[in-house]
Design a protein around this motif. Structure first.
Motif, mmCIF file in Angstrom:
data_model
loop_
_atom_site.group_PDB
_atom_site.id
_atom_site.type_symbol
_atom_site.label_atom_id
_atom_site.label_comp_id
_atom_site.label_asym_id
_atom_site.label_seq_id
_atom_site.Cartn_x
_atom_site.Cartn_y
_atom_site.Cartn_z
ATOM 1 N N ILE A 59 0.974 -1.246 -0.129
ATOM 2 C CA ILE A 59 0.227 0.016 -0.183
ATOM 3 C C ILE A 59 0.779 1.188 -0.207
ATOM 4 O O ILE A 59 1.568 1.596 0.861
ATOM 5 C CB ILE A 59 -0.816 -0.001 1.229
ATOM 6 N N LEU A 61 1.525 5.001 -0.213
ATOM 7 C CA LEU A 61 0.689 6.183 0.136
ATOM 8 C C LEU A 61 1.440 7.344 0.134
ATOM 9 O O LEU A 61 2.591 7.685 0.765
ATOM 10 C CB LEU A 61 0.287 6.034 1.820
ATOM 11 N N ASP A 65 -2.464 11.330 1.435
ATOM 12 C CA ASP A 65 -3.219 10.021 1.792
ATOM 13 C C ASP A 65 -3.960 9.469 0.325
ATOM 14 O O ASP A 65 -4.975 9.016 0.352
ATOM 15 C CB ASP A 65 -4.209 10.217 2.656
ATOM 16 N N VAL A 67 -3.372 6.521 -2.708
ATOM 17 C CA VAL A 67 -2.674 5.214 -2.747
ATOM 18 C C VAL A 67 -2.449 5.109 -4.398
ATOM 19 O O VAL A 67 -3.349 5.254 -5.152
ATOM 20 C CB VAL A 67 -3.658 4.013 -2.109
ATOM 21 N N LEU A 118 2.239 -3.701 7.460
ATOM 22 C CA LEU A 118 0.691 -3.563 7.752
ATOM 23 C C LEU A 118 0.041 -4.741 8.485
ATOM 24 O O LEU A 118 -0.698 -4.689 9.375
ATOM 25 C CB LEU A 118 -0.119 -3.131 6.661
ATOM 26 N N LEU A 136 2.990 -1.141 4.291
ATOM 27 C CA LEU A 136 2.778 0.209 3.970
ATOM 28 C C LEU A 136 4.006 1.051 3.702
ATOM 29 O O LEU A 136 5.308 0.869 4.240
ATOM 30 C CB LEU A 136 2.308 0.843 5.291
ATOM 31 N N ARG A 138 5.875 4.638 2.343
ATOM 32 C CA ARG A 138 5.621 6.098 2.339
ATOM 33 C C ARG A 138 6.965 6.725 2.029
ATOM 34 O O ARG A 138 8.027 6.198 1.882
ATOM 35 C CB ARG A 138 4.948 6.680 3.577
ATOM 36 N N LEU A 165 -7.254 7.238 0.211
ATOM 37 C CA LEU A 165 -7.512 6.193 1.053
ATOM 38 C C LEU A 165 -8.854 5.892 1.488
ATOM 39 O O LEU A 165 -9.485 4.884 1.676
ATOM 40 C CB LEU A 165 -6.576 6.444 2.570
ATOM 41 N N ALA A 189 -4.647 -0.041 6.992
ATOM 42 C CA ALA A 189 -3.961 1.131 6.977
ATOM 43 C C ALA A 189 -4.969 2.206 7.493
ATOM 44 O O ALA A 189 -4.640 2.983 8.068
ATOM 45 C CB ALA A 189 -3.571 1.648 5.523
ATOM 46 N N ARG A 193 -4.296 4.141 10.781
ATOM 47 C CA ARG A 193 -4.153 5.592 10.760
ATOM 48 C C ARG A 193 -4.737 6.339 11.745
ATOM 49 O O ARG A 193 -4.592 7.238 12.435
ATOM 50 C CB ARG A 193 -4.516 6.453 9.525
ATOM 51 N N PHE A 198 0.774 5.761 11.670
ATOM 52 C CA PHE A 198 1.424 4.737 11.186
ATOM 53 C C PHE A 198 2.867 4.259 11.748
ATOM 54 O O PHE A 198 3.219 3.221 11.479
ATOM 55 C CB PHE A 198 1.525 5.112 9.585
#
Length: 219
Positions: A59, A61, A65, A67, A118, A136, A138, A165, A189, A193, A198
């Motif tokens: 995922i 991100l 936010d 994806v 995740l 996850l 980022r 998301l 996710a 959040r 996260f």
């Protein structure tokens, strides 16, 4: 009524006695196996299942936010599904995170600076020995796919799309999205959040004992 405490909520690795194993069919990815199994009370049963190398999903991100996703045709279900980047753990001994980084670059041309775990899953434990870890990612940035990678077959016809998301959560709960990596990853996710953020997730190199136990027990 049995009420389990948090400490009790752990799946237990165990293996009933296997008296014989037959390979019924071998495919490009999976092997179809039938085991003769002895239950703890002495009953003999036969169980067929798919042996699978396992997989990772991502995922990815961004700071708004949103994806990163692909739309890909899946022939067994005759649908073009919206999915996160994902792929097989079919390189012997490869680190799980290395596989996830590769899939992110190959499928959506992205890299990431921050990785977390995740959720870990047995995708269909009644019929397949498939383990799945969803990350996850980022701190996204552009990244080139490996030089030896080329998209073919279904992948030659997939495209990259983005969605928020929150919209993805709504679409999952409405029954509009069906890919299991997407459904589980997006819901995990969203929960993360809302429950501390996260940074409370497991680190990217967290152990995966259930998969290791599974691999040791398979024929």
């Amino acid at each position: 009524m049995i009420i389990l405490s948090r400490a009790d909520l752990v799946d237990a690795a165990t293996a009933w006695q296997v008296q014989s194993t037959d390979v019924l069919a071998e495919g490009q990815v999976t092997t179809y196996i039938e085991d003769a199994v002895l239950t703890p009370d002495g009953e003999r049963m036969r169980r067929q299942y798919l042996r699978h190398p396992g997989a990772v999903g991502v995922i990815a991100l961004d700071e708004d936010d949103r994806v990163a996703l692909v739309r890909q045709y899946r022939h067994p279900v005759r649908h073009r599904l919206i999915e996160p980047p994902a792929g097989l753990l079919d390189v012997d001994g490869e680190d799980y995170l290395v596989g996830a980084r590769r899939e992110l670059a190959e499928e959506v041309d992205l890299g990431a600076t921050d990785w977390r775990v995740l959720v870990d899953i047995f995708t269909s434990p009644g019929m397949a020995a498939e383990s799945l870890r969803i990350y996850l990612a980022r701190g996204l940035h552009a990244a080139d796919a490996p030089e030896d990678f080329s998209r073919n077959h279904e992948e030659a016809h997939m495209d990259t799309v983005w969605a928020s998301l929150d919209d993805l959560v709504d679409a999952v709960l409405a029954g509009d999205l069906h890919n299991p990596v997407l459904v589980m990853g997006i819901l995990a996710a969203a929960v993360a959040r809302s429950r501390g953020g996260f940074d409370t997730l497991r680190p990217a190199d967290a152990p995966w004992p259930a998969r290791e136990d599974l691999l040791r027990s398979l024929p």
